[in-house]
Design a protein around this motif. Sequence first.
Motif, mmCIF file in Angstrom:
data_model
loop_
_atom_site.group_PDB
_atom_site.id
_atom_site.type_symbol
_atom_site.label_atom_id
_atom_site.label_comp_id
_atom_site.label_asym_id
_atom_site.label_seq_id
_atom_site.Cartn_x
_atom_site.Cartn_y
_atom_site.Cartn_z
ATOM 1 N N GLY A 104 45.214 87.843 54.798
ATOM 2 C CA GLY A 104 45.398 86.913 53.688
ATOM 3 C C GLY A 104 44.390 87.096 52.571
ATOM 4 O O GLY A 104 44.279 86.258 51.675
ATOM 5 N N GLU A 105 43.654 88.191 52.581
ATOM 6 C CA GLU A 105 42.617 88.426 51.571
ATOM 7 C C GLU A 105 43.143 89.149 50.332
ATOM 8 O O GLU A 105 42.459 89.201 49.323
ATOM 9 N N ILE A 106 44.325 89.704 50.438
ATOM 10 C CA ILE A 106 44.968 90.368 49.296
ATOM 11 C C ILE A 106 46.329 89.705 49.101
ATOM 12 O O ILE A 106 47.092 89.559 50.059
ATOM 13 N N GLN A 107 46.601 89.299 47.884
ATOM 14 C CA GLN A 107 47.868 88.641 47.594
ATOM 15 C C GLN A 107 49.003 89.652 47.476
ATOM 16 O O GLN A 107 48.791 90.799 47.081
ATOM 17 N N ASP A 108 50.195 89.194 47.820
ATOM 18 C CA ASP A 108 51.393 89.994 47.620
ATOM 19 C C ASP A 108 51.589 90.145 46.110
ATOM 20 O O ASP A 108 51.691 89.144 45.402
ATOM 21 N N PRO A 109 51.631 91.378 45.603
ATOM 22 C CA PRO A 109 51.756 91.550 44.155
ATOM 23 C C PRO A 109 53.070 91.013 43.592
ATOM 24 O O PRO A 109 53.136 90.632 42.427
ATOM 25 N N ALA A 110 54.095 90.940 44.405
ATOM 26 C CA ALA A 110 55.390 90.456 43.922
ATOM 27 C C ALA A 110 55.429 88.937 43.806
ATOM 28 O O ALA A 110 56.031 88.394 42.884
ATOM 29 N N THR A 111 54.762 88.250 44.756
ATOM 30 C CA THR A 111 54.835 86.788 44.776
ATOM 31 C C THR A 111 53.546 86.113 44.329
ATOM 32 O O THR A 111 53.557 84.936 43.993
#
Length: 114
Positions: free
Chosen positions: A55-62
């Motif tokens: 959970g330390e990197i966000q989904d670039p799409a959402t």
Amino acid sequence: MMMEEKTPDKNDVKTGDCGCGEGKVPDREGKCVMPEVTFSAFIMSLNTSALYHLGEIQDPATGKSEVNYDLARHAIDTLVMLQEKTKGNLNHEEEEMLKNIVYDVKIRFVKAVK
């Protein structure tokens, strides 16, 4: 159906917006290609996967973070296995990078599951 890749112009490369599709980079001639496959790039990919699943990197799409400890643990276990299997076969920089990434991602995992 083949997708045609855009050839970036010189100004795009300077600004960091090369116009290549996701995951591709311009080569010396300016053609969009996949980045070179290196041990370091592979390790960084696994590290990114572990961080994403922690959970330390966000989904670039959402733009949302998602946590999946099982997938994070799998990526970490893969890094550890590679560290063990490549012992004595890496150059100093590769060995140090892998050691530091394994240490860092293990610490992050322990903190995340507390």
